[in-house]
Design an enzyme around this catalytic site. Structure first.
Site, PDB file in Angstrom:
ATOM      1  N   ALA A 194       0.974  -1.139  -0.104  1.00 33.15           N
ATOM      2  CA  ALA A 194      -0.024  -0.028  -0.142  1.00 33.15           C
ATOM      3  C   ALA A 194       0.917   1.234  -0.179  1.00 33.15           C
ATOM      4  CB  ALA A 194      -0.799   0.190   1.287  1.00 33.15           C
ATOM      5  N   GLU A 250      -0.885  -9.240  -0.503  1.00 36.46           N
ATOM      6  CA  GLU A 250      -2.388  -9.692  -0.437  1.00 36.46           C
ATOM      7  C   GLU A 250      -3.105  -9.774  -1.743  1.00 36.46           C
ATOM      8  OE1 GLU A 250      -2.221  -6.311   2.458  1.00 36.46           O
ATOM      9  OE2 GLU A 250      -3.476  -7.701   3.719  1.00 36.46           O
ATOM     10  N   GLU A 271       4.134  -5.288   7.471  1.00 38.57           N
ATOM     11  CA  GLU A 271       3.325  -4.163   8.019  1.00 38.57           C
ATOM     12  C   GLU A 271       3.703  -3.789   9.644  1.00 38.57           C
ATOM     13  OE1 GLU A 271       2.231  -6.265   5.629  1.00 38.57           O
ATOM     14  OE2 GLU A 271       0.638  -5.318   4.662  1.00 38.57           O
TER      15      GLU A 271
END
Ligand code: COA
Length: 260
Positions: free
Chosen positions: A66, A114, A134
């Site tokens: 992300a 993911e 993360e």
């Protein structure tokens, strides 16, 4: 809708979807998630497309996660819908009624990992590095990683990847079942397409039902999953494809499926 951060190119029934933010190693910002959602919604209902390959632009990254620049300014109230938007995309990819293969051509970190594990199969280049880093940022995977990874590789291995935050290389990923096959970078797309076209030569309705049975069945009890499987099994006997598949076998020729 025209896309800025992704490319879609269709060739003979295969849609090639490329995440294209090379200066950010194809990191998934909000706009890219939106463009991918639009693209996969369209692919799901586009009868001219019978299989999808997802890859990243360039030779270094599939998707480096992300977009951390965007994440850094999130509030609790903003971050939850952001995670849900990403999760919706991953669900759409997983539930596509036609095969989707991730061609993992480099870093597949965080949201990149993911997205890859939401695809039905994963082929990786030898330089791929896959992981969920993360916790090094003080967050947890938010696009389905804590749920799909244990289902794919088992709880112990998933927890190791999530808690150590250490990415693994392509060979190790293949060893633990996180990727299906490994190729050199120069032939990755070609080999992925070859494998996808072999799947596409099979009965399309059966392929779609098999995807559905595996995807939904893994969330059911064994008894419910078996019942679901038997229902699909029965339904398929009503298709022209079944008649064609079995007749072709008996006539010792290749089946020509119509997807009906
Ligand atoms: N979000 C936003 N930008 C990212 C990014 C991400 N997830 N990953 C890489 N980038 C950007 C870098 O900031 C850099 O931009 P800049 O040139 O404007 O500074 C550019 O992409 C190139 O990355 P860089 O770090 O210089 O490449 P590298 O080869 O040294 O390292 C990685 C590659 C993948 C190891 C490193 O970029 C990295 O650790 N990225 C973050 C991975 C991550 O934690 N993902 C999970 C997010 S939840």
């Amino acid at each position: 809708m025209s896309y800025e951060n992704i490319r879609r190119e269709d060739r003979d029934g295969v849609a090639f979807v490329t995440i294209h933010r090379p200066d950010k190693l194809n990191a998934l910002n909000d706009q890219t998630i939106g463009e991918l959602q639009h693209c996969f919604d369209a692919l799901g209902t586009d009868d001219s497309v019978r299989g999808v390959i997802v890859t990243g632009s360039g030779e270094k990254a599939f998707i480096a996660g992300a977009d951390i620049g965007e994440l850094a300014s999130q509030s609790p109230l903003g971050a939850r819908p952001l995670a849900m938007k990403g999760q919706k995309l991953m669900n759409t990819i997983e539930q596509l009624p036609k095969p989707v293969i991730a061609a993992v051509n480099g870093y597949a970190l965080g949201g990149g990992c993911e997205l890859a594990i939401a695809c039905h199969l994963r082929f990786a280049s030898v330089n791929a590095m896959i992981g969920l880093p993360e916790v090094t940022l003080g967050i947890i995977p938010g696009y389905g990683g804590t749920q799909r990874l244990p289902r794919l590789v088992g709880k112990g291995r998933a927890l190791e990847l999530i808690l150590t935050a250490k990415p693994i290389g392509a060979d190790e990923a293949e060893r633990i079942g996180l990727v299906n096959r490994v190729f050199t970078q120069d032939v990755l797309l070609e080999e992925t397409e070859k494998a996808l076209r072999k799947i596409m030569a099979h009965g399309p309705v059966a392929v779609g039902f098999a995807l559905d049975a595996v995807n939904h069945g893994s969330d059911m009890s064994l008894a419910d999953g078996l019942n679901y499987e038997a229902t699909f099994f029965g339904l398929l006997t009503a298709t022209d494809d079944v008649k064609e598949g079995m007749t072709a076998f008996l006539e010792k020729r290749k089946a020509a499926f119509k997807g009906s």
